[in-house]
Design a protein around this motif. Sequence first.
Motif: not given
Length: 389
Positions: A7-12
């Motif tokens: 999920n892009r929200r957790l990618a970092e």
Amino acid sequence: MTRPLLNRRLAEFGTTIFAEMSALAARTGSINLGQGFPDTDGPEEIREAAVRALRDGRGNQYPPGPGVPELRTAVADHQRERYGLVYDPDAEVLVTAGATEAIAAALLALVEPGDEVIALEPYYDSYAACVAMAGGTRVPVTLRPHEGGYVLDLDELRAAVTDRTRLILLNTPHNPTGTVLTRAELTAIAELAVERDLLVVTDEVYEHLVFDGTEHVPIATLPGMRERTVTIGSSGKTFSFTGWKVGWITASPELTSAARSAKQFLTYVSAGPFQYAIAEALRLPDAYFDSLRADLQAKRDLLSEGLAQAGFEVYRPAGTYFVTTDIRPLGATDGFDFCRSLPERAGVVAIPNAVFYDHREAGAPFVRFAFCKKAEVLEEAVSRLKRLG
């Protein structure tokens, strides 16, 4: 597949620094002063209370969703007896899988996509991930080194509030800096919250670990704050059973109900037998809490003095069981490189503070050590660190 799996929200976020550094400690046989867990268990009578609950069949099946009544009552009694905060154990106390789930449940319940969440930087790493999962935008307000400690710029905090701000996420006593916000600072934050109609989520898991006569002030005790504050507590840091993962929320019925709505789809329930044991732990006499505080203060002093002798600039904490250091006097500027090389150089593991910052450059030269270890372990770590000089 062209679309990333995560999920892009957790990618970092990726793997936490704690997992990386603990694995490094195991691989090199180093003393692990990185992750914040004690190397001894808590009171024997509390461990036996857990065994007794297991044998008696209490909590071996699903406990009640809000937590067992015995623990909810003990939490309410603790808040009333220590701080004068009166909570209904049935409507205003929620037991969680440690403070980490409490933070997640509160933020998932209260934050909408696009809401801004102000957090005091550096901050515990799960804060950023939980804000991201809720779809919020984190707005860091940086605590800065000053005269041997860290301070909050209240003007910077006020300037960070916008029409999109939903809540302020506090942590006092503060991990990783060891700062304990003063009554005056908390009063100013409370006045700002009331003026701008903001919620406050406050992580107070180190409430019993304050030193040198420092006062811990729950912000919920201040005017206008009880009905807009979610207070988070935990047993792990106070009773040295971090693996049991027993935490709690105290808040108004409306805020508690909101957090419970999110929590029920996270773990639903957890730690059944341990909840009964922590109910007994919260009723330990004051002598236990005084002894814990004195023991950790002595360990803080041991490690702080040893780090100073090894050449670090030391920010002696007023609370928690972490001490932050500046590595620049040792000729280093990058905490990541320093911590990754430290096991080979000195046989000790620490955590780079930059992982707790959005403004990575502000945290680059700072490194955190944990002192919740046996005195002889700290002495050996200090001896090894002196090789750096």
